[in-house]
Design a protein around this motif. Structure first.
Motif, PDB file in Angstrom:
ATOM      1  N   GLY A  81      39.882  43.314  31.264  1.00  0.00           N
ATOM      2  CA  GLY A  81      40.547  42.481  32.263  1.00  0.00           C
ATOM      3  C   GLY A  81      42.010  42.837  32.475  1.00  0.00           C
ATOM      4  N   ALA A  82      42.624  43.474  31.486  1.00  0.00           N
ATOM      5  CA  ALA A  82      44.051  43.789  31.582  1.00  0.00           C
ATOM      6  C   ALA A  82      44.330  44.977  32.484  1.00  0.00           C
ATOM      7  CB  ALA A  82      44.614  44.055  30.183  1.00  0.00           C
ATOM      8  N   THR A  83      43.481  45.979  32.432  1.00  0.00           N
ATOM      9  CA  THR A  83      43.728  47.207  33.196  1.00  0.00           C
ATOM     10  C   THR A  83      43.848  46.964  34.694  1.00  0.00           C
ATOM     11  OG1 THR A  83      42.654  48.507  31.471  1.00  0.00           O
ATOM     12  CG2 THR A  83      42.868  49.538  33.636  1.00  0.00           C
ATOM     13  N   PRO A  84      42.925  46.209  35.320  1.00  0.00           N
ATOM     14  CA  PRO A  84      43.080  45.974  36.763  1.00  0.00           C
ATOM     15  C   PRO A  84      44.352  45.196  37.115  1.00  0.00           C
ATOM     16  CG  PRO A  84      40.890  45.326  36.026  1.00  0.00           C
ATOM     17  CD  PRO A  84      41.690  45.645  34.812  1.00  0.00           C
ATOM     18  N   GLU A  85      44.860  44.419  36.177  1.00  0.00           N
ATOM     19  CA  GLU A  85      46.056  43.606  36.422  1.00  0.00           C
ATOM     20  C   GLU A  85      47.344  44.342  36.055  1.00  0.00           C
ATOM     21  OE1 GLU A  85      45.921  40.667  37.928  1.00  0.00           O
ATOM     22  OE2 GLU A  85      43.751  40.913  38.040  1.00  0.00           O
ATOM     23  N   ARG A  86      47.206  45.580  35.600  1.00  0.00           N
ATOM     24  CA  ARG A  86      48.345  46.398  35.151  1.00  0.00           C
ATOM     25  C   ARG A  86      49.063  45.757  33.971  1.00  0.00           C
ATOM     26  NH1 ARG A  86      50.911  49.002  40.511  1.00  0.00           N
ATOM     27  NH2 ARG A  86      50.391  51.012  39.619  1.00  0.00           N
ATOM     28  N   LEU A  87      48.278  45.133  33.094  1.00  0.00           N
ATOM     29  CA  LEU A  87      48.785  44.565  31.853  1.00  0.00           C
ATOM     30  C   LEU A  87      48.369  45.486  30.713  1.00  0.00           C
ATOM     31  CD1 LEU A  87      47.862  40.829  32.501  1.00  0.00           C
ATOM     32  CD2 LEU A  87      50.070  41.955  32.862  1.00  0.00           C
ATOM     33  N   HIS A  88      48.940  45.259  29.540  1.00  0.00           N
ATOM     34  CA  HIS A  88      48.661  46.109  28.386  1.00  0.00           C
ATOM     35  C   HIS A  88      48.135  45.274  27.228  1.00  0.00           C
ATOM     36  CE1 HIS A  88      50.890  49.128  30.581  1.00  0.00           C
ATOM     37  NE2 HIS A  88      51.889  48.262  30.702  1.00  0.00           N
TER      38      HIS A  88
END
Length: 185
Positions: A59-66
């Protein structure tokens, strides 16, 4: 490892001295200028951590989170814990610590030997630092306790046990089955 090795004069430890410590097999955290030393995590703990990080990463990758495991998080000067897993906004991957303002979710995997630190001390410190979400994983049962920051305190939003599903929508959109985090028995 004894604290006398780190406090030759019996005084508080600066952040510079903390970061200058050589890597050890123990987990060394800085709480209010004093060291908190715990043994290295068990294989069970690390298995859960890796599986949880993998689940959150989706879920983090599409939101540009790490999603990062076991990093220094500066809650305030002199207070640097090492959470098991964090979700962050944009960070400098070469810095020794991530500032609390960059952390959107913090996760601790609880074992009987550190339950009070994770459920009381760290919960208070993370709330005081303003981290919006806190997820606790019970190492023995796999239960997931999700807390949301309201004001200056965390309020439990859900408890997810083996056989149920945790649906996160903030800060990432993922579904986690607790039994998928646990190693085989």
């Amino acid at each position: 490892m004894t604290t006398s090795a780190f406090f030759p004069d019996g005084g508080p430890l600066s952040e510079e001295e903390f970061f200058a410590l050589e890597e050890a097999t123990d987990r060394v955290e800085l709480f209010d200028w004093s060291l908190h030393v715990t043994p290295a995590p068990t294989p069970r703990h690390q298995h859960i951590s890796r599986r949880l990080a993998n689940a959150l990463e989706a879920g983090a990758t599409p939101e540009r989170l790490h999603v990062v495991e076991a990093i220094n998080v500066r809650l305030k000067p002199g207070r640097i814990p090492i959470p098991d897993v964090v979700i962050t906004s944009d960070i400098d991957f070469d810095e020794q610590a991530v500032d609390a303002e960059q952390v959107l979710l913090v996760c601790e995997i609880v074992s009987p030997s550190n339950a009070s630190a994770d459920k009381i001390l760290k919960m208070h410190y993370y709330a005081e630092a303003g981290i919006p979400w806190y997820l606790i994983v019970e190492q023995e049962t796999g239960a997931l306790h999700l807390y949301r920051l309201e004001g200056r305190h965390y309020v439990e939003r859900s408890v997810t046990k083996v056989g149920d599903l945790l649906h996160l929508t903030d800060p990432v959109d993922v579904t986690i089955a607790p039994e998928k985090l646990l190693p085989p028995r």
